[in-house]
Design a protein around this motif. Structure first.
Motif, short mmCIF file in Angstrom:
data_model
loop_
_atom_site.label_atom_id
_atom_site.label_comp_id
_atom_site.label_asym_id
_atom_site.label_seq_id
_atom_site.Cartn_x
_atom_site.Cartn_y
_atom_site.Cartn_z
N ALA A 172 -15.82 -1.03 -6.99
CA ALA A 172 -15.87 0.14 -6.10
C ALA A 172 -15.02 -0.06 -4.86
CB ALA A 172 -17.32 0.41 -5.70
N GLN A 173 -14.85 -1.33 -4.45
CA GLN A 173 -14.11 -1.61 -3.22
C GLN A 173 -12.64 -1.16 -3.32
OE1 GLN A 173 -16.33 -3.87 -4.63
NE2 GLN A 173 -17.83 -3.26 -3.09
N LEU A 174 -12.09 -1.13 -4.51
CA LEU A 174 -10.73 -0.65 -4.68
C LEU A 174 -10.65 0.83 -4.26
CD1 LEU A 174 -8.38 -1.54 -7.60
CD2 LEU A 174 -8.42 0.78 -6.71
N GLY A 175 -11.59 1.62 -4.74
CA GLY A 175 -11.64 3.03 -4.36
C GLY A 175 -11.91 3.23 -2.88
N HIS A 176 -12.77 2.38 -2.31
CA HIS A 176 -13.05 2.47 -0.88
C HIS A 176 -11.79 2.23 -0.06
CE1 HIS A 176 -17.56 1.36 -1.67
NE2 HIS A 176 -17.24 2.55 -2.11
N ALA A 177 -10.99 1.24 -0.47
CA ALA A 177 -9.76 0.93 0.26
C ALA A 177 -8.75 2.07 0.14
CB ALA A 177 -9.16 -0.37 -0.27
N VAL A 178 -8.59 2.60 -1.07
CA VAL A 178 -7.65 3.70 -1.28
C VAL A 178 -8.09 4.92 -0.48
CG1 VAL A 178 -6.70 5.30 -2.99
CG2 VAL A 178 -6.89 2.85 -3.53
N GLY A 179 -9.39 5.16 -0.45
CA GLY A 179 -9.92 6.29 0.31
C GLY A 179 -9.64 6.19 1.80
N ALA A 180 -9.50 4.95 2.29
CA ALA A 180 -9.20 4.74 3.71
C ALA A 180 -7.70 4.79 3.99
CB ALA A 180 -9.76 3.39 4.17
N GLY A 181 -6.90 4.96 2.94
CA GLY A 181 -5.47 5.09 3.14
C GLY A 181 -4.64 3.90 2.74
N TYR A 182 -5.26 2.90 2.09
CA TYR A 182 -4.49 1.73 1.66
C TYR A 182 -3.79 2.06 0.35
CZ TYR A 182 -3.30 -3.22 1.51
OH TYR A 182 -2.62 -4.42 1.52
N PRO A 183 -2.49 1.80 0.23
CA PRO A 183 -1.77 2.14 -1.01
C PRO A 183 -2.30 1.35 -2.21
CG PRO A 183 -0.24 1.68 0.80
CD PRO A 183 -1.59 1.24 1.26
N GLU A 184 -2.72 2.05 -3.24
CA GLU A 184 -3.31 1.38 -4.39
C GLU A 184 -2.33 0.40 -5.03
OE1 GLU A 184 -5.69 2.43 -8.55
OE2 GLU A 184 -4.97 4.05 -7.25
N LYS A 185 -1.04 0.72 -5.03
CA LYS A 185 -0.05 -0.15 -5.66
C LYS A 185 0.08 -1.49 -4.94
CE LYS A 185 3.87 1.82 -3.08
NZ LYS A 185 4.10 0.63 -2.27
N ASP A 186 -0.37 -1.55 -3.69
CA ASP A 186 -0.26 -2.78 -2.92
C ASP A 186 -1.51 -3.67 -3.00
OD1 ASP A 186 2.26 -2.01 -2.12
OD2 ASP A 186 1.60 -1.16 -0.21
N ILE A 187 -2.56 -3.18 -3.64
CA ILE A 187 -3.80 -3.96 -3.74
C ILE A 187 -3.65 -5.01 -4.83
CG2 ILE A 187 -6.27 -3.89 -4.24
CD1 ILE A 187 -6.29 -1.02 -3.17
N VAL A 188 -3.98 -6.24 -4.50
CA VAL A 188 -3.93 -7.33 -5.47
C VAL A 188 -5.27 -7.34 -6.22
CG1 VAL A 188 -3.71 -9.83 -5.80
CG2 VAL A 188 -2.40 -8.67 -4.00
N VAL A 189 -5.23 -7.17 -7.53
CA VAL A 189 -6.44 -7.15 -8.35
C VAL A 189 -6.64 -8.54 -8.96
CG1 VAL A 189 -7.60 -6.14 -10.34
CG2 VAL A 189 -6.23 -4.69 -8.81
N LEU A 190 -7.79 -9.15 -8.68
CA LEU A 190 -8.07 -10.50 -9.13
C LEU A 190 -9.25 -10.52 -10.09
CD1 LEU A 190 -7.65 -12.32 -5.69
CD2 LEU A 190 -6.00 -12.19 -7.57
N GLN A 191 -9.37 -11.63 -10.81
CA GLN A 191 -10.39 -11.73 -11.87
C GLN A 191 -11.81 -11.68 -11.32
OE1 GLN A 191 -9.93 -15.19 -14.34
NE2 GLN A 191 -12.00 -15.07 -15.14
N ASP A 192 -12.06 -12.39 -10.22
CA ASP A 192 -13.42 -12.46 -9.71
C ASP A 192 -13.41 -12.93 -8.27
OD1 ASP A 192 -12.94 -15.22 -9.82
OD2 ASP A 192 -14.01 -15.45 -11.71
N GLN A 193 -14.60 -13.14 -7.71
CA GLN A 193 -14.71 -13.51 -6.30
C GLN A 193 -14.23 -14.93 -6.02
OE1 GLN A 193 -17.18 -13.00 -8.36
NE2 GLN A 193 -18.80 -14.53 -8.13
N VAL A 194 -14.28 -15.81 -7.01
CA VAL A 194 -13.77 -17.17 -6.81
C VAL A 194 -12.25 -17.12 -6.64
CG1 VAL A 194 -13.54 -19.47 -7.81
CG2 VAL A 194 -15.69 -18.21 -8.05
N ALA A 195 -11.59 -16.32 -7.47
CA ALA A 195 -10.16 -16.13 -7.32
C ALA A 195 -9.84 -15.48 -5.98
CB ALA A 195 -9.62 -15.26 -8.47
#
Length: 296
Positions: A172-195
Motif C-alpha cells: 500500500a505504501q507505493l500507492g501512498h507515495a504516488v498519491g503524495a506526488g512521488y513519481p511511480e517510475k522512480d520508486i525502487v521496488v524491493l523484495q522485502d523489508q530486509v532488502a
C-alpha cells in the motif's frame, strides 16, 4: 487462551527456499483442485472440514507470516489462522508462499483457500475478494539512516526532499507515495523489508516505506538505521488508517462469516491481542473497524 495442537507445518527450510518452492507448490495445489471444482459454490467450509487442511497464501513478511531462524513458519497471521481454523474443525494449516502481488490471483485460481498476509482492505481489492474484519489497524513508517539526516517524516517530506524512495512490491505504501506526488517510475521496488533495510544502510536509497510494525521490527538490531514515528498517509486529502485482514474468494461467504464469528469472540475475550502482542503489535493497533467500512 485455550490450548490447541500445533498444525503440521511441512516446510522445515529457510525462507528463501520456501519462497523458491512456491511455484511448484502452487502448481500442485492447482492440480489438486480439479476434484474440488465439483463442490457446490459456497461449500468450501464443508470441503475443508472433510479434507482437514486449509491452504494459506502467504508472502514471507515479518511479522505477518514468515519462516523463523529454526525453519518453522510463524507470524501473526499463521498463528491466528491456526487457532481459528482448528475451532472451525479444520485440523491442519498448510502455508503456500508466493510474492505479494500474486496472492489475490492465486486465491481466485484456487492455488490456496485463504490469504493471510497482513493484506490491507481497499476498494480495488474488495472488487476481487471478500475480507474478514481486520485483526489490526496500521499506520506507515519509514526506515531511514540513523539520525534521519533528510528529516523525512511523511511522504510529502520525501517528495520535497527529492529523496530516493523504496518500498515492497504491491504494498500500500507505493500507492501512498504516488498519491503524495512521488513519481511511480522512480520508486525502487524491493523484495522485502530486509532488502529495504540493506538498501538504506548501504545508501542506495534514502528511505524505505513500510507499515509501522514492519519498520520498527526490521531496524531492531540495526546500528545504522532507525524507524521514524508512525504517521497516517494523506490520501485524497484525508489521513488514512489501514486495516489488515484475511481474504477469501467471493463465493466463500460462509467460510468468511464463520471466520469472522471466531475472530470477534477472540477480540472480545482479549485472546486476539494476546496472539498479536507476541509479534510486536500494541493495543493502539487493535481495532473495531469492519471490512464494510474499509471497502467504501
Amino acid at each position: 487462551m485455550a490450548r490447541t495442537a500445533r498444525p503440521r507445518w511441512t516446510e522445515q527450510t529457510t525462507r528463501r527456499t520456501l519462497l523458491l518452492g512456491a511455484a511448484g507448490a502452487a502448481v500442485a495445489a492447482t492440480a489438486g483442485t480439479a476434484g474440488c471444482a465439483r463442490v457446490a459454490s459456497g461449500d468450501t467450509l464443508g470441503r475443508l472440514r472433510s479434507q482437514r487442511t486449509v491452504r494459506l497464501g502467504i508472502a514471507g513478511e515479518v511479522p505477518y507470516g514468515y519462516v523463523d531462524d529454526q525453519g518453522a513458519f510463524t507470524g501473526e497471521a499463521p498463528e491466528l489462522a491456526r487457532v481459528v481454523f482448528q475451532r472451525l474443525g479444520i485440523e491442519s494449516v498448510q502455508p503456500v508462499a508466493t510474492d505479494f502481488g500474486s496472492l489475490i490471483p492465486g486465491l481466485n485460481s484456487q492455488q490456496f483457500d485463504v490469504v493471510s498476509a497482513g493484506m490491507y482492505i481497499n476498494k480495488e481489492r474488495c472488487a476481487q475478494v471478500i475480507f474478514a474484519d481486520p485483526e489490526y489497524q496500521m499506520l506507515d513508517s519509514f526506515v531511514v539512516r540513523k539520525g534521519n539526516p533528510k528529516n523525512l517524516r511523511s511522504y510529502e517530506d520525501v517528495v520535497r526532499a527529492k529523496a530516493r524512495l523504496a518500498t515492497g512490491g504491491g504494498w500500500a505504501q507505493l500507492g501512498h507515495a504516488v498519491g503524495a506526488g512521488y513519481p511511480e517510475k522512480d520508486i525502487v521496488v524491493l523484495q522485502d523489508q530486509v532488502a529495504g533495510l540493506n538498501a538504506v544502510e548501504s545508501g542506495r536509497v534514502d528511505v524505505f516505506a513500510a507499515t509501522a510494525i514492519t519498520a520498527r521490527s526490521v531496524v531492531h538490531k540495526s546500528t545504522r538505521a532507525e524507524a521514524v514515528e508512525p504517521f497516517a498517509a494523506v490520501v485524497d486529502g484525508e489521513k488514512k488508517i489501514d486495516g489488515g485482514a484475511f481474504a477469501f474468494r467471493p463465493t466463500d461467504t460462509a467460510l468468511r462469516d464463520a471466520f469472522n464469528t471466531e475472530l470477534h469472540r477472540m477480540r472480545k475475550s482479549g485472546e486476539l491481542f494476546r496472539i498479536m502482542r507476541r509479534f510486536g503489535f500494541t493495543e493502539a493497533e487493535m481495532t473495531t473497524l469492519t471490512a464494510e467500512e474499509l471497502c467504501r
